[in-house]
Design a protein around this motif. Sequence first.
Motif, mmCIF file in Angstrom:
data_model
loop_
_atom_site.group_PDB
_atom_site.id
_atom_site.type_symbol
_atom_site.label_atom_id
_atom_site.label_comp_id
_atom_site.label_asym_id
_atom_site.label_seq_id
_atom_site.Cartn_x
_atom_site.Cartn_y
_atom_site.Cartn_z
ATOM 1 N N GLU A 192 -78.423 23.095 -65.421
ATOM 2 C CA GLU A 192 -78.182 21.654 -65.257
ATOM 3 C C GLU A 192 -79.426 20.845 -65.607
ATOM 4 O OE1 GLU A 192 -75.507 18.722 -62.571
ATOM 5 O OE2 GLU A 192 -76.404 20.437 -61.551
ATOM 6 N N GLN A 193 -80.617 21.431 -65.452
ATOM 7 C CA GLN A 193 -81.830 20.757 -65.924
ATOM 8 C C GLN A 193 -81.783 20.590 -67.444
ATOM 9 O OE1 GLN A 193 -84.344 19.353 -64.349
ATOM 10 N NE2 GLN A 193 -83.756 19.928 -62.282
ATOM 11 N N ALA A 194 -81.316 21.618 -68.139
ATOM 12 C CA ALA A 194 -81.288 21.595 -69.599
ATOM 13 C C ALA A 194 -80.136 20.761 -70.144
ATOM 14 C CB ALA A 194 -81.203 23.016 -70.139
ATOM 15 N N MET A 195 -78.980 20.801 -69.487
ATOM 16 C CA MET A 195 -77.808 20.079 -69.968
ATOM 17 C C MET A 195 -76.985 19.618 -68.772
ATOM 18 S SD MET A 195 -76.231 18.931 -72.585
ATOM 19 C CE MET A 195 -75.109 17.634 -72.068
ATOM 20 N N PRO A 196 -77.276 18.415 -68.255
ATOM 21 C CA PRO A 196 -76.562 17.922 -67.068
ATOM 22 C C PRO A 196 -75.048 17.946 -67.271
ATOM 23 C CG PRO A 196 -78.432 16.507 -67.591
ATOM 24 C CD PRO A 196 -78.291 17.469 -68.731
ATOM 25 N N PHE A 197 -74.342 18.410 -66.262
ATOM 26 C CA PHE A 197 -72.901 18.566 -66.383
ATOM 27 C C PHE A 197 -72.193 17.236 -66.620
ATOM 28 C CE2 PHE A 197 -73.608 22.350 -63.361
ATOM 29 C CZ PHE A 197 -73.939 23.172 -64.420
ATOM 30 N N TRP A 198 -72.752 16.157 -66.063
ATOM 31 C CA TRP A 198 -72.095 14.864 -66.263
ATOM 32 C C TRP A 198 -72.117 14.460 -67.737
ATOM 33 C CZ3 TRP A 198 -74.683 10.688 -68.337
ATOM 34 C CH2 TRP A 198 -76.080 10.701 -68.287
ATOM 35 N N GLN A 199 -73.159 14.877 -68.462
ATOM 36 C CA GLN A 199 -73.202 14.590 -69.891
ATOM 37 C C GLN A 199 -72.186 15.440 -70.656
ATOM 38 O OE1 GLN A 199 -76.892 14.402 -72.008
ATOM 39 N NE2 GLN A 199 -78.005 13.641 -70.234
ATOM 40 N N SER A 200 -72.071 16.709 -70.275
ATOM 41 C CA SER A 200 -71.075 17.569 -70.915
ATOM 42 C C SER A 200 -69.681 16.987 -70.737
ATOM 43 C CB SER A 200 -71.135 18.981 -70.332
ATOM 44 O OG SER A 200 -72.331 19.625 -70.674
ATOM 45 N N TYR A 201 -69.400 16.539 -69.528
ATOM 46 C CA TYR A 201 -68.095 15.926 -69.252
ATOM 47 C C TYR A 201 -67.900 14.664 -70.085
ATOM 48 C CZ TYR A 201 -64.410 13.333 -66.918
ATOM 49 O OH TYR A 201 -63.269 12.606 -66.670
ATOM 50 N N ALA A 202 -68.895 13.797 -70.106
ATOM 51 C CA ALA A 202 -68.767 12.521 -70.811
ATOM 52 C C ALA A 202 -68.511 12.722 -72.301
ATOM 53 C CB ALA A 202 -70.024 11.676 -70.592
ATOM 54 N N GLY A 203 -69.199 13.701 -72.904
ATOM 55 C CA GLY A 203 -68.993 13.951 -74.317
ATOM 56 C C GLY A 203 -67.605 14.479 -74.630
ATOM 57 N N LEU A 204 -67.100 15.383 -73.794
ATOM 58 C CA LEU A 204 -65.756 15.916 -74.012
ATOM 59 C C LEU A 204 -64.692 14.859 -73.743
ATOM 60 C CD1 LEU A 204 -66.282 19.440 -72.445
ATOM 61 C CD2 LEU A 204 -65.943 18.914 -74.880
ATOM 62 N N LYS A 205 -64.909 14.038 -72.737
ATOM 63 C CA LYS A 205 -63.958 12.948 -72.459
ATOM 64 C C LYS A 205 -63.890 11.999 -73.645
ATOM 65 C CE LYS A 205 -62.811 9.591 -68.827
ATOM 66 N NZ LYS A 205 -62.893 8.309 -69.545
ATOM 67 N N ARG A 206 -65.062 11.662 -74.206
ATOM 68 C CA ARG A 206 -65.093 10.768 -75.362
ATOM 69 C C ARG A 206 -64.416 11.416 -76.563
ATOM 70 N NH1 ARG A 206 -63.951 6.536 -77.653
ATOM 71 N NH2 ARG A 206 -65.261 5.824 -79.370
ATOM 72 N N TYR A 207 -64.584 12.713 -76.734
ATOM 73 C CA TYR A 207 -63.934 13.421 -77.841
ATOM 74 C C TYR A 207 -62.417 13.273 -77.756
ATOM 75 C CZ TYR A 207 -61.880 17.361 -80.345
ATOM 76 O OH TYR A 207 -61.085 18.139 -81.146
ATOM 77 N N TRP A 208 -61.856 13.529 -76.566
ATOM 78 C CA TRP A 208 -60.397 13.443 -76.434
ATOM 79 C C TRP A 208 -59.909 12.001 -76.523
ATOM 80 C CZ3 TRP A 208 -57.887 17.414 -77.666
ATOM 81 C CH2 TRP A 208 -58.325 18.691 -77.336
ATOM 82 N N GLU A 209 -60.699 11.036 -76.078
ATOM 83 C CA GLU A 209 -60.324 9.627 -76.231
ATOM 84 C C GLU A 209 -60.253 9.240 -77.701
ATOM 85 O OE1 GLU A 209 -62.242 7.883 -72.040
ATOM 86 O OE2 GLU A 209 -63.355 7.715 -73.938
ATOM 87 N N LYS A 210 -61.216 9.700 -78.488
ATOM 88 C CA LYS A 210 -61.207 9.391 -79.921
ATOM 89 C C LYS A 210 -60.021 10.060 -80.603
ATOM 90 C CE LYS A 210 -65.560 10.526 -80.846
ATOM 91 N NZ LYS A 210 -66.852 10.660 -81.607
ATOM 92 N N ARG A 211 -59.689 11.264 -80.181
ATOM 93 C CA ARG A 211 -58.520 11.939 -80.742
ATOM 94 C C ARG A 211 -57.242 11.142 -80.453
ATOM 95 N NH1 ARG A 211 -58.620 17.559 -81.838
ATOM 96 N NH2 ARG A 211 -56.366 17.289 -82.090
ATOM 97 N N ALA A 212 -57.140 10.636 -79.226
ATOM 98 C CA ALA A 212 -55.961 9.848 -78.852
ATOM 99 C C ALA A 212 -55.891 8.548 -79.640
ATOM 100 C CB ALA A 212 -55.984 9.571 -77.352
ATOM 101 N N GLU A 213 -57.049 7.912 -79.826
ATOM 102 C CA GLU A 213 -57.090 6.657 -80.571
ATOM 103 C C GLU A 213 -56.673 6.842 -82.024
ATOM 104 O OE1 GLU A 213 -61.108 5.470 -80.022
ATOM 105 O OE2 GLU A 213 -60.848 4.958 -77.896
ATOM 106 N N ALA A 214 -57.006 8.017 -82.571
ATOM 107 C CA ALA A 214 -56.705 8.282 -83.982
ATOM 108 C C ALA A 214 -55.268 8.747 -84.208
ATOM 109 C CB ALA A 214 -57.674 9.347 -84.522
ATOM 110 N N ALA A 215 -54.589 9.114 -83.130
ATOM 111 C CA ALA A 215 -53.234 9.665 -83.258
ATOM 112 C C ALA A 215 -52.229 8.580 -83.653
ATOM 113 C CB ALA A 215 -52.815 10.298 -81.944
#
Length: 282
Positions: A259-282
């Motif tokens: 979690e020092q190297a890659m905070p979990f909240w950032q991992s979540y935020a990036g994946l959430k944004r990925y799926w939001e962009k996929r939905a927007e493009a659909a």
Amino acid sequence: MPSELLDLRHCGHERVIGSCLLETEDGPALFDCGPATCIGELKARLAERGLELRDIRHLLLSHIHLDHAGAAGVLVREHPELTVHVSAIGEPHLLDPSRLESSARRLYGDEFDRLWGELAPVPEENVAVVGDEVVGLECFPTPGHASHHVCYLSRDDGTLYAGDAAGVRILPSTFVLPPTPPPEVDLEAWSSTIDAILDRAPKRLALIHFGVAEDPRRHLEELRQRLASWSERVREGADEAEFEQLAEADLGPDREAYEQAMPFWQSYAGLKRYWEKRAEAA
């Protein structure tokens, strides 16, 4: 082409951010340099090996995220003969990091200065856009974590200088964590990147976070599998708290270092944004 991973002891934490010191056909080089807050530690690691910053001829960047490239401008200011190699997509952000800094300050808030320090521009005359070969290393695009990511492969000893394209693994742990911060995570591109790395059959992976992995095929297949499973959790509706709880359970006793190297909240935020962009493009 021998190399050594230097521990930059980010914010006093060992084995979180590194920089690779390597000997190239054109003298000593660094692969990634960490943030400006780690410059003192970088100089100390070089001094332990009988080197000074002015002895380094090249800085090879995987991408421009602050934990990998944030110190570049300050290093060039101190060492004007340093050549900084970066992808064509990343180049404008080295020349003028103001947009990158604004975005990072929104993300990190009051913690920005403590974590990353000064973000200085790199003069145009010090920047070299990478081609297929850089100081004797094969260089190739590796998008997924970021669109502008590149890796470097030594044909001499089979070391892949991986940046974040091969994920986070705090050796000696075997757990491979997918670093998926916003805003550019692209799972399809990342899968193709894993294929491109496997096709080159590296003998080892030099990981900035943190260590040298001697089992590249197993490591990369675990990264592919975990990218799929963690992204599916978010697609199926896990919120940030649930995602973090599941990630902690996956990691077990290794949780704190990762979690020092890659905070979990950032991992979540990036994946959430990925799926939001996929939905927007659909």
